[in-house]
Scaffold this active site. Structure first.
Site, PDB file in Angstrom:
ATOM      1  N   ASP A  12       0.844  -1.205   0.000  1.00  0.00           N
ATOM      2  CA  ASP A  12       0.000   0.000   0.000  1.00  0.00           C
ATOM      3  C   ASP A  12       0.877   1.252   0.000  1.00  0.00           C
ATOM      4  O   ASP A  12       0.869   2.017   0.954  1.00  0.00           O
ATOM      5  CB  ASP A  12      -0.953  -0.019   1.218  1.00  0.00           C
ATOM      6  CG  ASP A  12      -0.221  -0.050   2.555  1.00  0.00           C
ATOM      7  OD1 ASP A  12       0.947  -0.510   2.595  1.00  0.00           O
ATOM      8  OD2 ASP A  12      -0.794   0.409   3.551  1.00  0.00           O
ATOM      9  N   ASP A  17       6.779   1.081   1.799  1.00  0.00           N
ATOM     10  CA  ASP A  17       6.381   0.126   0.748  1.00  0.00           C
ATOM     11  C   ASP A  17       7.161   0.407  -0.534  1.00  0.00           C
ATOM     12  O   ASP A  17       7.557  -0.521  -1.250  1.00  0.00           O
ATOM     13  CB  ASP A  17       4.889   0.276   0.418  1.00  0.00           C
ATOM     14  CG  ASP A  17       3.995   0.055   1.612  1.00  0.00           C
ATOM     15  OD1 ASP A  17       3.513  -1.056   1.824  1.00  0.00           O
ATOM     16  OD2 ASP A  17       3.779   1.040   2.350  1.00  0.00           O
ATOM     17  N   ASN A  41      -2.377   2.645   3.546  1.00  0.00           N
ATOM     18  CA  ASN A  41      -1.863   3.992   3.825  1.00  0.00           C
ATOM     19  C   ASN A  41      -2.688   5.070   3.138  1.00  0.00           C
ATOM     20  O   ASN A  41      -2.776   6.195   3.612  1.00  0.00           O
ATOM     21  CB  ASN A  41      -0.402   4.110   3.379  1.00  0.00           C
ATOM     22  CG  ASN A  41       0.541   3.361   4.305  1.00  0.00           C
ATOM     23  OD1 ASN A  41       0.319   3.327   5.510  1.00  0.00           O
ATOM     24  ND2 ASN A  41       1.570   2.757   3.746  1.00  0.00           N
ATOM     25  N   THR A 126       2.987  -6.091   2.782  1.00  0.00           N
ATOM     26  CA  THR A 126       3.448  -4.955   3.585  1.00  0.00           C
ATOM     27  C   THR A 126       2.323  -3.948   3.817  1.00  0.00           C
ATOM     28  O   THR A 126       2.570  -2.760   4.026  1.00  0.00           O
ATOM     29  CB  THR A 126       4.670  -4.269   2.923  1.00  0.00           C
ATOM     30  OG1 THR A 126       4.278  -3.778   1.632  1.00  0.00           O
ATOM     31  CG2 THR A 126       5.829  -5.223   2.773  1.00  0.00           C
ATOM     32  N   PHE A 165      -0.412  -0.572  12.630  1.00  0.00           N
ATOM     33  CA  PHE A 165      -1.315  -0.039  11.601  1.00  0.00           C
ATOM     34  C   PHE A 165      -1.893  -1.120  10.684  1.00  0.00           C
ATOM     35  O   PHE A 165      -3.118  -1.176  10.468  1.00  0.00           O
ATOM     36  CB  PHE A 165      -0.585   1.022  10.759  1.00  0.00           C
ATOM     37  CG  PHE A 165      -1.426   1.547   9.624  1.00  0.00           C
ATOM     38  CD1 PHE A 165      -2.369   2.537   9.839  1.00  0.00           C
ATOM     39  CD2 PHE A 165      -1.306   1.021   8.340  1.00  0.00           C
ATOM     40  CE1 PHE A 165      -3.183   3.006   8.805  1.00  0.00           C
ATOM     41  CE2 PHE A 165      -2.103   1.483   7.297  1.00  0.00           C
ATOM     42  CZ  PHE A 165      -3.047   2.475   7.531  1.00  0.00           C
ATOM     43  N   ASN A 166      -1.052  -1.972  10.079  1.00  0.00           N
ATOM     44  CA  ASN A 166      -1.554  -2.959   9.115  1.00  0.00           C
ATOM     45  C   ASN A 166      -2.483  -3.967   9.779  1.00  0.00           C
ATOM     46  O   ASN A 166      -3.427  -4.469   9.156  1.00  0.00           O
ATOM     47  CB  ASN A 166      -0.399  -3.712   8.442  1.00  0.00           C
ATOM     48  CG  ASN A 166       0.424  -2.814   7.549  1.00  0.00           C
ATOM     49  OD1 ASN A 166      -0.071  -1.816   7.037  1.00  0.00           O
ATOM     50  ND2 ASN A 166       1.696  -3.173   7.359  1.00  0.00           N
ATOM     51  N   HIS A 239       9.901   0.155   7.965  1.00  0.00           N
ATOM     52  CA  HIS A 239       9.301  -1.147   8.248  1.00  0.00           C
ATOM     53  C   HIS A 239       9.333  -2.139   7.078  1.00  0.00           C
ATOM     54  O   HIS A 239       9.808  -3.265   7.202  1.00  0.00           O
ATOM     55  CB  HIS A 239       7.819  -0.972   8.627  1.00  0.00           C
ATOM     56  CG  HIS A 239       7.549   0.093   9.632  1.00  0.00           C
ATOM     57  ND1 HIS A 239       7.723  -0.096  10.980  1.00  0.00           N
ATOM     58  CD2 HIS A 239       7.105   1.371   9.493  1.00  0.00           C
ATOM     59  CE1 HIS A 239       7.388   1.007  11.633  1.00  0.00           C
ATOM     60  NE2 HIS A 239       7.012   1.915  10.754  1.00  0.00           N
ATOM     61  N   ASP A 240       8.713  -1.744   5.956  1.00  0.00           N
ATOM     62  CA  ASP A 240       8.320  -2.740   4.953  1.00  0.00           C
ATOM     63  C   ASP A 240       9.473  -3.468   4.254  1.00  0.00           C
ATOM     64  O   ASP A 240       9.347  -4.671   3.974  1.00  0.00           O
ATOM     65  CB  ASP A 240       7.398  -2.083   3.924  1.00  0.00           C
ATOM     66  CG  ASP A 240       6.064  -1.688   4.538  1.00  0.00           C
ATOM     67  OD1 ASP A 240       5.692  -2.264   5.584  1.00  0.00           O
ATOM     68  OD2 ASP A 240       5.395  -0.802   3.982  1.00  0.00           O
TER      69      ASP A 240
HETATM   70  C1  BDR Z   1       3.143  -0.125   8.541  1.00  0.00           C
HETATM   71  O1  BDR Z   1       2.107   0.853   8.397  1.00  0.00           O
HETATM   72  C2  BDR Z   1       2.369   1.699   7.319  1.00  0.00           C
HETATM   73  O2  BDR Z   1       2.356   3.022   7.752  1.00  0.00           O
HETATM   74  C3  BDR Z   1       3.713   1.322   6.753  1.00  0.00           C
HETATM   75  O3  BDR Z   1       3.700   1.352   5.344  1.00  0.00           O
HETATM   76  C4  BDR Z   1       3.976  -0.071   7.274  1.00  0.00           C
HETATM   77  O4  BDR Z   1       3.517  -1.052   6.377  1.00  0.00           O
HETATM   78  C5  BDR Z   1       3.916   0.141   9.808  1.00  0.00           C
HETATM   79  O5  BDR Z   1       3.079   0.091  10.915  1.00  0.00           O
HETATM   80 CA    CA Z   2       2.899  -0.557   4.133  1.00  0.00          CA
END
Ligand code: BDR
Ligand code: CA
Length: 310
Positions: A12, A17, A41, A126, A165-166, A239-240
């Site tokens: 996303d 990402d 996102n 991701t 978040f994800n 993160h991703d």
């Molecule tokens: C995740 O949430 C999104 O903001 C980032 O792309 C990542 O996948 C981190 O919590």
């Molecule tokens: Ca992401």
């Protein structure tokens, strides 16, 4: 050298990402078969356009890109404007997309690529797991080698105190994928916060002296700014790409086996990932959980991939 692992990157974009796409396209340890997009996102149209812009920028003009779910299984979609901006990829100007959008829905593209592959394909996700959950009963599951997901955490969250978040975005999807029996790896915040984009890291992308390197540096500056504003953290955790790195170069991340579940009902904890690192619940392990990142090796991978593409 062994053959690259075929992967489909479900994402996303999103700053991190976008860097995950670059790592997947530029690292010899993986063969990027396609990118599929999911509302996360930003809304689906924005994140799909972003994926096509990133592919255009990196010269990946033949990369199949297909759009997937516009909303989570149960919840309403909520964008992450405070972290990624209104475009979901604010910061440096990007080219208009010149990569065609595959006309198939994401799940159909995934099904077709699995059918066509002689070996199992790893799904690296991701974003929210909505597309992967939809795929569970529409593809040949035996062709999915593993699902490697950037999501959740062994500790606290970032979207809510206990939900990442994800995971918060689509807990029902995450719970379905974890329970599917497909080999599952959790790359959560406990791991990704080790991948901090310090000024020294950002300088390495600038030093590549390429358009792509400068854009990556700009993304990391933007991402760092929102992390400072929202969380008071000095550097953005990237993160991703950690999920891609784990497949491309497994030695870069140490994992442990553990029982994982996703909270779908908690009043305050919806989307929390329950990671039973000390086997207190008495359930057999059902996941690999990323715990330790070789930070220098990780950034070397990303810088090398951006150099390769740029
Ligand atoms: C995740 O949430 C999104 O903001 C980032 O792309 C990542 O996948 C981190 O919590
Ligand atoms: Ca992401």
């Amino acid at each position: 050298m062994s053959s690259p692992t075929p992967i489909i990157l479900d994402c996303d974009p999103g700053h991190d990402d976008a860097i995950a796409i670059l790592l997947a396209a530029g690292h010899p340890g993986v063969e990027l078969l396609a990118v599929t997009t999911v509302a996360g996102n930003g809304p689906l149209d924005k994140v799909t356009a972003n994926a096509r812009r990133v592919a255009t920028l990196a010269g990946l003009l033949d990369l199949p890109i297909a759009a997937g779910a516009a909303r989570p299984l149960v919840a309403d979609h909520e964008a992450s404007v405070e972290i990624h901006g209104t475009s979901a990829l604010d910061g440096p100007a990007l080219p208009d997309p010149r990569v065609e959008l595959d006309p198939r829905p994401a799940v159909q593209l995934i099904a077709d690529l699995l059918d066509a592959s002689r070996v199992p394909v790893t799904l690296v996700a991701t974003g929210p797991l909505t597309n992967i959950a939809h795929a569970l009963d529409r593809v040949d599951r035996a062709k999915i080698g593993a699902v490697v997901w950037m999501g959740g955490s062994t500790g606290r969250g970032n979207r809510t105190p206990y939900a990442e978040f994800n995971s918060y975005a689509d807990p029902e999807a995450a719970a379905a994928v974890v329970a599917s029996g497909i080999p599952f790896t959790l790359v959560g915040l406990n791991l990704t916060h080790q991948a901090a984009a310090t000024p020294e890291v950002i300088a390495r992308f600038e030093a590549l002296d390429s358009d792509l390197g400068r854009v990556v540096a700009g993304w990391l500056e933007f991402f760092g700014g929102t992390y400072r504003d929202v969380f008071g953290e000095p550097h953005a955790p990237v993160h991703d790409p950690c999920a891609v790195a784990l497949v491309a170069d497994p030695g870069v991340i140490e994992t442990v086996e553990a029982f994982v579940a996703v909270e779908t009902a908690g009043q305050w904890t919806r989307g929390a990932t329950i990671v039973d690192l000390h086997a207190r619940l008495g359930h057999p392990a059902n996941a690999r959980v990323a715990v330790d990142l070789d930070v220098d090796r990780f950034w070397n991978l990303i810088v090398d991939a951006v150099r390769e593409l740029g």
